[in-house]
Design a protein around this motif. Sequence first.
Motif, PDB file in Angstrom:
ATOM      1  N   TRP A   1      37.738  31.998 -27.598  1.00 34.47           N
ATOM      2  CA  TRP A   1      36.902  30.889 -28.032  1.00 34.47           C
ATOM      3  C   TRP A   1      37.402  29.529 -27.554  1.00 34.47           C
ATOM      4  O   TRP A   1      36.630  28.563 -27.521  1.00 34.47           O
ATOM      5  CB  TRP A   1      36.781  30.880 -29.555  1.00 34.47           C
ATOM      6  N   LYS A   2      38.671  29.431 -27.190  1.00 37.12           N
ATOM      7  CA  LYS A   2      39.222  28.152 -26.747  1.00 37.12           C
ATOM      8  C   LYS A   2      39.278  28.008 -25.225  1.00 37.12           C
ATOM      9  O   LYS A   2      39.332  26.881 -24.716  1.00 37.12           O
ATOM     10  CB  LYS A   2      40.635  27.964 -27.315  1.00 37.12           C
ATOM     11  N   ILE A   3      39.282  29.128 -24.507  1.00 33.40           N
ATOM     12  CA  ILE A   3      39.422  29.071 -23.046  1.00 33.40           C
ATOM     13  C   ILE A   3      38.192  29.657 -22.355  1.00 33.40           C
ATOM     14  O   ILE A   3      37.519  28.983 -21.570  1.00 33.40           O
ATOM     15  CB  ILE A   3      40.698  29.798 -22.584  1.00 33.40           C
ATOM     16  N   TYR A   4      37.889  30.922 -22.646  1.00 33.93           N
ATOM     17  CA  TYR A   4      36.838  31.612 -21.905  1.00 33.93           C
ATOM     18  C   TYR A   4      35.448  31.048 -22.194  1.00 33.93           C
ATOM     19  O   TYR A   4      34.655  30.832 -21.271  1.00 33.93           O
ATOM     20  CB  TYR A   4      36.876  33.114 -22.219  1.00 33.93           C
ATOM     21  N   VAL A   5      35.140  30.843 -23.454  1.00 31.81           N
ATOM     22  CA  VAL A   5      33.803  30.363 -23.800  1.00 31.81           C
ATOM     23  C   VAL A   5      33.533  28.963 -23.252  1.00 31.81           C
ATOM     24  O   VAL A   5      32.466  28.724 -22.652  1.00 31.81           O
ATOM     25  CB  VAL A   5      33.589  30.426 -25.320  1.00 31.81           C
ATOM     26  N   PRO A   6      34.440  27.980 -23.409  1.00 38.53           N
ATOM     27  CA  PRO A   6      34.154  26.656 -22.811  1.00 38.53           C
ATOM     28  C   PRO A   6      33.997  26.693 -21.299  1.00 38.53           C
ATOM     29  O   PRO A   6      33.158  25.959 -20.744  1.00 38.53           O
ATOM     30  CB  PRO A   6      35.371  25.822 -23.224  1.00 38.53           C
ATOM     31  N   ILE A   7      34.777  27.537 -20.626  1.00 39.74           N
ATOM     32  CA  ILE A   7      34.665  27.621 -19.175  1.00 39.74           C
ATOM     33  C   ILE A   7      33.343  28.273 -18.758  1.00 39.74           C
ATOM     34  O   ILE A   7      32.791  27.967 -17.694  1.00 39.74           O
ATOM     35  CB  ILE A   7      35.865  28.406 -18.596  1.00 39.74           C
ATOM     36  N   SER A   8      32.819  29.131 -19.606  1.00 41.30           N
ATOM     37  CA  SER A   8      31.644  29.929 -19.261  1.00 41.30           C
ATOM     38  C   SER A   8      30.328  29.297 -19.696  1.00 41.30           C
ATOM     39  O   SER A   8      29.326  30.005 -19.836  1.00 41.30           O
ATOM     40  CB  SER A   8      31.779  31.322 -19.890  1.00 41.30           C
ATOM     41  N   LYS A   9      30.293  28.000 -19.929  1.00 36.54           N
ATOM     42  CA  LYS A   9      29.052  27.355 -20.370  1.00 36.54           C
ATOM     43  C   LYS A   9      27.885  27.563 -19.405  1.00 36.54           C
ATOM     44  O   LYS A   9      26.756  27.830 -19.843  1.00 36.54           O
ATOM     45  CB  LYS A   9      29.295  25.864 -20.597  1.00 36.54           C
ATOM     46  N   PRO A  10      28.079  27.456 -18.077  1.00 33.91           N
ATOM     47  CA  PRO A  10      26.933  27.721 -17.179  1.00 33.91           C
ATOM     48  C   PRO A  10      26.390  29.131 -17.326  1.00 33.91           C
ATOM     49  O   PRO A  10      25.176  29.338 -17.345  1.00 33.91           O
ATOM     50  CB  PRO A  10      27.518  27.473 -15.787  1.00 33.91           C
ATOM     51  N   ALA A  11      27.294  30.108 -17.432  1.00 32.96           N
ATOM     52  CA  ALA A  11      26.854  31.497 -17.589  1.00 32.96           C
ATOM     53  C   ALA A  11      26.149  31.700 -18.919  1.00 32.96           C
ATOM     54  O   ALA A  11      25.102  32.350 -18.997  1.00 32.96           O
ATOM     55  CB  ALA A  11      28.050  32.439 -17.474  1.00 32.96           C
TER      56      ALA A  11
END
Length: 308
Positions: free
Chosen positions: A201-211
């Motif tokens: 929730w702190k790394i993967y989700v913020p990075i994956s906003k376009p997806a």
Amino acid sequence: MVQPSTRSASDAYIRVPKSRRRLEWFSVLNTFFLILVSLICVLPLVHIIAVSFSSSTAAAAGHVKLWPVDFTLASYAYTASREAFWQSMLVSLERIAIGTPLNLVLTILVAFPLSKESTTFRLRMVYAWIFFMTMLFHGGLIPWYSTLKQYNLLDTVWALVLPGAVPVFSVVLLLNFFREVPKELEEAAVMDGASYWTTLWKIYVPISKPALATLALFSMVEHWNSWFDGLLLMGDPSHYPLQSYIQTIVIQQNLASMSRDEALNMALISDRTLKASQIFLGSLPIILAYPFLQKYFVKGIVLGSVKG
């Protein structure tokens, strides 16, 4: 001392302008092709809008092309006067408000462990095949209906949301996107004491906003356009989602149950104008929502692609 060949220099001088001209011609042809494709996509919608604003006589005679003939709002007035239309609109909005976040959350929770290597998650391939098999085989319409009936989900919004709560295609796309995230970020977070939950929730989700924005758009369109499940699972017509309601009102118009005012409105419209107005109103929310997600959609459209 050997002098450079003047012929080779002149040939190079000639080749460069030719390559530039070819690039210019390619740009012109590519632009023309994209404009043509855009017109093919847009013109049918423009025609539908023109028909919806035209009189029944002009629409029935086939005089309407890309501009309304005998401009009238009779079709929209008839559609807006029906309380069932707005009730079905609320059902569709409720379905999207519940179904889209549920799809995204479950897609994230499933895609994250499946994106790990087999050394980290030993049963990864087992679960991956279980989910993948659901894309190839379906239990059948009768078992699907019986299962929902057994859990008392019929005639509720949950019957429209829960059967497709985990979109496997979105899971496949997102897990491939997660694999592209640099492993060094997760390793640094683990060294700082972060758990898998925190890392997600702190790394993967913020990075994956376009997806995620792209998958959210896919989910919204899927929920908004679904009509068959509403006809099967909703016993009360007041619980129909919008597309199911449009399907019934277009296919099964009951003139005997109309009031006097509705009958007068029907005299000013035709089946074509009524269908056109409802099709346009049915697609309008998605058309309005798309521009807000477009900036993410351009980046997320290549998620899950194979890169060399």
